[in-house]
Motif scaffolding. Structure first.
Motif, PDB file in Angstrom:
ATOM      1  N   LYS A  92       0.832  -1.214   0.000  1.00  0.00           N
ATOM      2  CA  LYS A  92       0.000   0.000   0.000  1.00  0.00           C
ATOM      3  C   LYS A  92       0.862   1.257   0.000  1.00  0.00           C
ATOM      4  O   LYS A  92       0.655   2.166  -0.795  1.00  0.00           O
ATOM      5  CB  LYS A  92      -0.920   0.002   1.242  1.00  0.00           C
ATOM      6  N   SER A  93       1.835   1.284   0.918  1.00  0.00           N
ATOM      7  CA  SER A  93       2.697   2.473   0.998  1.00  0.00           C
ATOM      8  C   SER A  93       3.489   2.638  -0.286  1.00  0.00           C
ATOM      9  O   SER A  93       3.691   3.756  -0.767  1.00  0.00           O
ATOM     10  CB  SER A  93       3.657   2.352   2.182  1.00  0.00           C
ATOM     11  N   THR A  94       3.934   1.521  -0.830  1.00  0.00           N
ATOM     12  CA  THR A  94       4.689   1.572  -2.084  1.00  0.00           C
ATOM     13  C   THR A  94       3.864   2.243  -3.170  1.00  0.00           C
ATOM     14  O   THR A  94       4.345   3.152  -3.860  1.00  0.00           O
ATOM     15  CB  THR A  94       5.070   0.138  -2.507  1.00  0.00           C
ATOM     16  N   LEU A 134      -2.693  10.039   1.967  1.00  0.00           N
ATOM     17  CA  LEU A 134      -2.546   9.845   3.407  1.00  0.00           C
ATOM     18  C   LEU A 134      -2.108   8.413   3.690  1.00  0.00           C
ATOM     19  O   LEU A 134      -2.790   7.470   3.294  1.00  0.00           O
ATOM     20  CB  LEU A 134      -3.876  10.129   4.105  1.00  0.00           C
ATOM     21  N   ASP A 135      -0.980   8.248   4.340  1.00  0.00           N
ATOM     22  CA  ASP A 135      -0.484   6.908   4.668  1.00  0.00           C
ATOM     23  C   ASP A 135      -0.666   6.633   6.154  1.00  0.00           C
ATOM     24  O   ASP A 135       0.154   7.034   6.967  1.00  0.00           O
ATOM     25  CB  ASP A 135       0.994   6.781   4.273  1.00  0.00           C
ATOM     26  N   GLU A 136      -1.730   5.970   6.487  1.00  0.00           N
ATOM     27  CA  GLU A 136      -2.081   5.679   7.879  1.00  0.00           C
ATOM     28  C   GLU A 136      -1.852   6.885   8.780  1.00  0.00           C
ATOM     29  O   GLU A 136      -1.133   6.809   9.764  1.00  0.00           O
ATOM     30  CB  GLU A 136      -1.238   4.508   8.397  1.00  0.00           C
ATOM     31  N   PRO A 137      -2.482   8.002   8.451  1.00  0.00           N
ATOM     32  CA  PRO A 137      -2.105   9.243   9.127  1.00  0.00           C
ATOM     33  C   PRO A 137      -2.554   9.313  10.574  1.00  0.00           C
ATOM     34  O   PRO A 137      -2.023  10.101  11.338  1.00  0.00           O
ATOM     35  CB  PRO A 137      -2.809  10.322   8.303  1.00  0.00           C
TER      36      PRO A 137
END
Ligand SMILES: Nc1ncnc2c1ncn2[C@@H]1O[C@H](COP(=O)(O)OP(=O)(O)OP(=O)(O)O)[C@@H](O)[C@H]1O
Ligand SMILES: [Mg+2]
Lengths: 279, 270
Positions: free
Chosen positions: B45-47, B154-157
């Motif tokens: 996901k982050s990638t 937004l990455d697990e903000p």
């Protein structure tokens, strides 16, 4: 320091007025402890002077003791000799440190940022770092036209390593996310350096400079035994040659005091550029 | 103004690896849509989000925003991370302003507006280290918005925040993205968060990372978590998630320590 004032103070504190106990403690910490330290140092010096004076073999060095040294120091301060000797030394230190920072910080940033630079420079830097700055003396004398140039070079050679390594270490400790966020917000290379990297490592740079001041100040005196006819190192050498041991001791005190204040300035700067847990 | 995003057949293999982390991902996100991306830990996901931000370039395929290929980071598509990662030598205002500073602009009114938007007008001149975690994340949000991005990533903000602050911020960000007309992509471990914030939830599988399914969430904002519709949407999403990527063998979970957050949220729902 009997038990009575302490308990009195405690009562005052309990009644909620001015906290005399805390005030007393911090005043004691701030003034009392240093006074003890200085006292012990002077006592040892005085004992040493007394031992020298009471030994017939070393009698002629008796002026090394605190009393003659301090009266001499007053005299030399009043007639301007202290300033005359210190100013050139401070100028050399300043210039040497300037070079150390001008070269050490950019190189340190590069070493911290790029693994390739780090790996390439590792062996040469560790090798060069281990060479006593004084071992450079003959080369310095050959390479520089003036004695002053040679001395500044020796100071710079000694001072560059702490600045360089401290800078590099600071850069490596920067949170990678800080780079990512700045890039994302549109920072170019120069802005990254000015707004992110340098502020992030300000305290590391000054911590390096603090160490550098220490070694530079140590290297200064022997370096000033070289050719020059000014500076604290020269003053000490000169006092030895002319058997003025009170002057010699007085100049040692001057060196110590100036070193102490330079260190204090560095500590202030480290605090100023530190962003850890500021309120 | 929002922008449409098009992910054109992205495959990504990290250096030194043989198997691709992401495999042939194709996706269209219309302008103004709020998308949540869920999947087990390590599925990529982050990638994928880093690629949308231009912080990582895929080995194959490309990302287009507004039809333009994303090749580098830009303040037009801004990413917010799990950690607020504010700059402690700048105060709240300076942190928010940073993107404008980089662009050589000044816009005090805008910063005032953003401070107000995230409820931190009183804290403008304060040191960021004196703020709570939730307040810091609000500053990061305002900072991301200062450059008028078209896309907010937004990455697990909110995963480091307590449950109350998290719910508040989820609602606020959903409101703000609507108000500011942004396209939003949020990566999350939290099914509730996906249901609370997204118009559409994408489900990603691991090894290789692929988008294997999606679920529409047609609920009006602000979303009330106590309403039956909300629970129903969550249930539906959970069932879909389980059927698509939920059949991880227990041994696998123990080995990799994956999917803890999802299991937790499952237990809560049960
Ligand atoms: N720079 C890298 N080099 C090599 N492999 C990487 C790199 N970054 C991520 N990976 C691998 O790619 C896979 C996906 O990572 P990614 O961070 O995108 O997962 P994620 O879905 O965001 O997980 P999480 O939910 O835990 O944040 C992981 O297996 C990870 O180990
Ligand atoms: Mg992740």
């Amino acid at each position: 320091m009997s038990a009575t004032p302490a308990s009195l103070n405690m009562n005052t504190a309990r009644e909620g007025g001015f906290d005399w106990k805390a005030f007393g403690m911090s005043a004691w910490r701030g003034i009392g402890y240093p006074v003890i330290g200085i006292g012990v140092m002077l006592a040892l010096w005085w004992l040493g002077g007394w031992a020298i004076a009471s030994n017939p073999d070393t009698e002629s060095f008796a002026d090394f003791a605190p009393a003659p040294a301090f009266s001499r120091l007053l005299e030399l301060t009043a007639n301007g000799y202290v300033w005359e000797a210190s100013a050139p030394s401070l100028a050399r230190i300043g210039l040497g440190l300037l070079w150390a920072v001008v070269i050490g910080v950019p190189v340190g940033v590069a070493v911290g940022l790029y693994a390739s630079v780090r790996e390439i420079s590792h062996v040469p830097f560790q090798f060069l770092r281990m060479i006593s700055p004084l071992a450079w003396m003959p080369i310095a004398v050959l390479a520089f036209a003036t004695w002053d140039g040679a001395i500044v070079f020796l100071i710079a050679v000694a001072a560059i390593w702490p600045v360089l390594f401290s800078t590099a270490q600071g850069v490596r400790r920067i949170d990678p996310l800080w780079f990512k966020v700045a890039k994302n917000l549109g920072a170019d290379g120069l802005q990254m350096l000015r707004r992110i990297i340098l502020p992030a490592i300000g305290q590391d740079i000054f911590a390096g400079i603090r160490l550098a001041v220490g070694v530079a100040w140590i290297v200064l005196v022997p370096a000033e035994y070289l050719g020059v006819t000014s500076g604290l190192g020269y003053a000490i050498n000169d006092a030895r040659d002319t058997l003025e041991y009170d002057t010699l001791a007085a100049m040692v005190v001057v060196i110590g005091v100036i070193g102490f204040f330079l260190d204090g300035i560095c500590v202030k700067l480290i605090k100023k550029f530190s962003w850890h847990n500021q309120d | 103004m929002s922008a449409n995003i098009s992910i054109d057949f992205i495959t990504h293999t990290f250096k030194g690896q043989t198997d691709p982390t992401l495999n042939n991902i194709e996706l269209k996100i219309p302008a103004g849509e709020r998308v949540a991306l869920i999947g087990r830990s390590g599925c990529g996901k982050s990638t994928l989000l880093h690629m949308l931000a231009g912080l990582l370039i895929p080995t194959e395929g490309c990302v287009r925003i507004h039809g333009h290929q994303v090749t580098r980071p830009s303040a037009k598509w801004n990413m917010m991370f799990q950690k607020p990662s504010l700059y402690p030598w700048m105060n709240v205002r300076q942190n928010i302003e940073l993107g404008l500073t980089f662009a050589g602009q000044k816009n005090p009114e805008k910063i005032d507006y953003l401070l107000d938007l995230v409820g931190l007008s009183e804290k403008a001149e304060e040191h960021v280290q004196s703020l709570s975690g939730g307040q810091q994340q609000r500053v990061a949000l305002a900072r991301s918005l200062a450059t008028s991005p078209e896309v907010l990533l937004l990455d697990e903000p909110f995963s480091a925040l307590d449950a109350f602050t998290r719910a508040t911020l989820q609602d606020e960000v959903a409101r703000i993205t609507g108000q500011e007309d942004l396209t939003m992509v949020i990566v999350t471990h939290d099914i509730d968060e996906a249901v609370a914030m997204a118009d559409r939830v994408l489900i990603m599988s691991a090894n290789p990372g692929e988008i294997v399914g999606e679920e529409q969430v047609d609920l009006p904002f602000p979303r009330d978590r106590s309403r039956a519709e909300f629970s129903r949407a969550r249930e539906q999403l959970m069932t879909k998630f389980d059927s698509l990527v939920g059949d991880v063998k227990p041994a696998e979970i123990r080995q990799t320590g994956q999917s803890k957050a999802l299991d937790d949220s499952k237990q809560q729902a049960a």
